[in-house]
Design a protein around this motif. Structure first.
Motif, mmCIF file in Angstrom:
data_model
loop_
_atom_site.group_PDB
_atom_site.id
_atom_site.type_symbol
_atom_site.label_atom_id
_atom_site.label_comp_id
_atom_site.label_asym_id
_atom_site.label_seq_id
_atom_site.Cartn_x
_atom_site.Cartn_y
_atom_site.Cartn_z
ATOM 1 N N GLN A 78 12.743 0.743 3.628
ATOM 2 C CA GLN A 78 11.674 0.829 2.629
ATOM 3 C C GLN A 78 11.538 2.264 2.146
ATOM 4 O O GLN A 78 11.680 3.213 2.906
ATOM 5 C CB GLN A 78 10.367 0.390 3.279
ATOM 6 C CG GLN A 78 9.099 0.675 2.501
ATOM 7 C CD GLN A 78 7.880 0.149 3.229
ATOM 8 O OE1 GLN A 78 7.674 -1.051 3.314
ATOM 9 N NE2 GLN A 78 7.072 1.049 3.790
ATOM 10 N N LYS A 80 9.226 4.738 -1.037
ATOM 11 C CA LYS A 80 8.087 4.786 -1.950
ATOM 12 C C LYS A 80 8.397 5.740 -3.085
ATOM 13 O O LYS A 80 9.228 6.641 -2.945
ATOM 14 C CB LYS A 80 6.830 5.265 -1.191
ATOM 15 C CG LYS A 80 6.483 4.416 0.018
ATOM 16 C CD LYS A 80 5.231 4.898 0.739
ATOM 17 C CE LYS A 80 5.473 6.174 1.528
ATOM 18 N NZ LYS A 80 6.336 5.974 2.706
ATOM 19 N N SER A 125 12.128 -3.082 0.631
ATOM 20 C CA SER A 125 10.843 -2.999 -0.057
ATOM 21 C C SER A 125 10.679 -1.636 -0.715
ATOM 22 O O SER A 125 11.212 -0.628 -0.238
ATOM 23 C CB SER A 125 9.678 -3.264 0.905
ATOM 24 O OG SER A 125 9.699 -2.361 1.991
ATOM 25 N N LEU A 127 7.491 0.698 -2.515
ATOM 26 C CA LEU A 127 6.042 0.808 -2.673
ATOM 27 C C LEU A 127 5.680 1.854 -3.716
ATOM 28 O O LEU A 127 6.335 2.896 -3.814
ATOM 29 C CB LEU A 127 5.379 1.214 -1.354
ATOM 30 C CG LEU A 127 5.762 0.476 -0.067
ATOM 31 C CD1 LEU A 127 4.881 0.959 1.083
ATOM 32 C CD2 LEU A 127 5.653 -1.028 -0.225
ATOM 33 N N GLY A 157 5.280 -3.456 -2.796
ATOM 34 C CA GLY A 157 3.956 -3.219 -2.254
ATOM 35 C C GLY A 157 3.405 -1.925 -2.804
ATOM 36 O O GLY A 157 3.927 -1.369 -3.776
ATOM 37 N N VAL A 158 2.340 -1.447 -2.190
ATOM 38 C CA VAL A 158 1.679 -0.222 -2.647
ATOM 39 C C VAL A 158 1.321 0.624 -1.427
ATOM 40 O O VAL A 158 1.467 0.200 -0.282
ATOM 41 C CB VAL A 158 0.418 -0.531 -3.473
ATOM 42 C CG1 VAL A 158 0.760 -1.305 -4.731
ATOM 43 C CG2 VAL A 158 -0.607 -1.294 -2.633
ATOM 44 N N SER A 159 0.838 1.821 -1.699
ATOM 45 C CA SER A 159 0.416 2.720 -0.632
ATOM 46 C C SER A 159 -0.823 3.477 -1.085
ATOM 47 O O SER A 159 -0.856 4.007 -2.199
ATOM 48 C CB SER A 159 1.548 3.705 -0.310
ATOM 49 O OG SER A 159 1.195 4.592 0.725
ATOM 50 N N LEU A 177 2.646 -8.684 -3.917
ATOM 51 C CA LEU A 177 2.562 -7.404 -3.229
ATOM 52 C C LEU A 177 2.280 -7.676 -1.753
ATOM 53 O O LEU A 177 1.235 -8.226 -1.415
ATOM 54 C CB LEU A 177 1.463 -6.532 -3.834
ATOM 55 C CG LEU A 177 1.619 -6.191 -5.327
ATOM 56 C CD1 LEU A 177 0.420 -5.374 -5.810
ATOM 57 C CD2 LEU A 177 2.922 -5.443 -5.591
ATOM 58 N N ASN A 180 0.307 -2.691 1.952
ATOM 59 C CA ASN A 180 -0.469 -1.528 1.541
ATOM 60 C C ASN A 180 -0.394 -0.537 2.695
ATOM 61 O O ASN A 180 -0.842 -0.831 3.804
ATOM 62 C CB ASN A 180 -1.920 -1.887 1.236
ATOM 63 C CG ASN A 180 -2.646 -0.799 0.442
ATOM 64 O OD1 ASN A 180 -2.099 0.276 0.183
ATOM 65 N ND2 ASN A 180 -3.871 -1.078 0.041
ATOM 66 N N GLN A 181 0.195 0.617 2.453
ATOM 67 C CA GLN A 181 0.352 1.623 3.494
ATOM 68 C C GLN A 181 -0.847 2.567 3.451
ATOM 69 O O GLN A 181 -1.124 3.177 2.415
ATOM 70 C CB GLN A 181 1.666 2.388 3.295
ATOM 71 C CG GLN A 181 2.070 3.210 4.500
ATOM 72 C CD GLN A 181 3.462 3.790 4.357
ATOM 73 O OE1 GLN A 181 3.607 4.988 4.153
ATOM 74 N NE2 GLN A 181 4.485 2.951 4.462
#
Length: 317
Positions: A78, A80, A125, A127, A157-159, A177, A180-181
């Protein structure tokens, strides 16, 4: 190691992930050791970001993966993106942004850069790193569609998003999604403090995040916890820190009981919460990686969980 399903899907991974922010400081040989120790400890999830070490962490990871005994398809990788780095303020592992950018082309270019540096063909993934107030959700949707159709990204996903920011993106994209980090640890418990101090006037009653933890549980979103052994915003670790004698005494007591380290108990404390959390550890020390991973198989009692919470300076109203 304990396994969990990401986002209530059948995508099953280790409950502990290895974050590679600090890998930029390692030689390839030491990075190989960190990766192989992680896998030997049951960790199969790697977390990165395009800005870590201003991209160098991913370069070191890519070289280490090639030289290791680990097959790419045995890992969930993963990363971001969405932060434009400010080189004048950034150094080593500490990287600062000068703006956030969720434009379609930037997100696509970001993933291409990540894949090249990590020497892999796809991400499991991707983010959005921190919420961009200027984001246009339609552009994010177009970027996600293109990245998924090309086979470059499987999940999204998101963070560091609050519930309204999360839904603003979710309602625009076709992909679910899953992640969430968020920062969460024994010494960073705002997400649970305010719920127990509802309708009170003390500092812990303040809802800083819009009910993120309850929102995540209701919508089946996996919370990935970053800085699980830190206090403040990268102020340092609370493990073996003289500033937190009562907490360390309690952690040691439980570590002795369960035959793990204090890091292992700090990991177990997060995983004891029923919110389907995944712990992202950032240490590059093989011994600490192994010690922290062992905590995934410790299940604290409810009273032990509360006792650690109290030892960190919290209370019940």
């Amino acid at each position: 190691m304990k396994q969990l399903n990401i986002g209530n899907t059948n995508w099953q991974t280790s409950a502990v992930a290895l974050g590679i922010m600090r890998m930029e400081a390692l030689s390839t040989e030491d990075a190989v050791k960190a990766l192989e120790t992680s896998v030997d400890s049951g960790i199969n999830y790697i977390d990165s970001a395009d800005i870590y070490g201003m991209g160098h962490s991913e370069e070191v990871f890519g070289k280490a993966l090639k030289e290791s005994s680990i097959s790419r398809d045995k890992l969930y990788i993963q990363s971001k993106g969405g932060i434009i780095v400010d080189p004048n303020r950034s150094h080593g592992s500490f990287v600062f942004g000068k703006r956030y950018d969720f434009s379609k082309q930037h997100l696509i270019d970001t993933v291409d850069g990540i894949l090249k540096r990590m020497q892999v063909d796809y991400l499991d993934s991707f983010l959005l790193h921190r919420p961009d107030p200027l984001m246009e959700p339609e552009e994010v949707a177009e970027a996600f569609d293109e990245l998924q159709a090309s086979g470059k990204v499987r999940h999204f996903g998101v963070s560091n998003f609050n519930p309204q920011q999360f839904m603003l993106v979710q309602e625009a994209v076709d992909q679910r999604l899953l992640i969430n980090q968020l920062q969460f640890s024994i010494m960073h418990t705002g997400m649970i403090d305010f719920g127990m101090h509802t309708n009170m006037q003390d500092a812990r009653s303040v809802n800083h995040d819009g009910g993120l933890l309850e929102f995540s549980r209701r919508y089946g979103v996996t919370v990935q916890t970053w800085s699980p052994f830190q206090y403040g915003m990268f102020a340092g670790t609370f493990i073996n820190n003289d500033k937190f004698p009562e907490l360390n005494k309690k952690l040691q007591e439980l570590a002795d009981k369960y035959g793990v380290s204090k890091n292992g108990i700090a990991t177990a404390w997060i995983l004891r919460h029923p919110a389907n959390m995944q712990v992202v550890i950032g240490t590059m020390n093989p011994e600490h990686i192994a010690d922290s991973a062992k905590g995934a198989d410790v299940k604290l009692t409810k009273q032990e969980w509360y006792d650690v919470y109290f030892a960190a300076g919290n209370d019940l109203p």
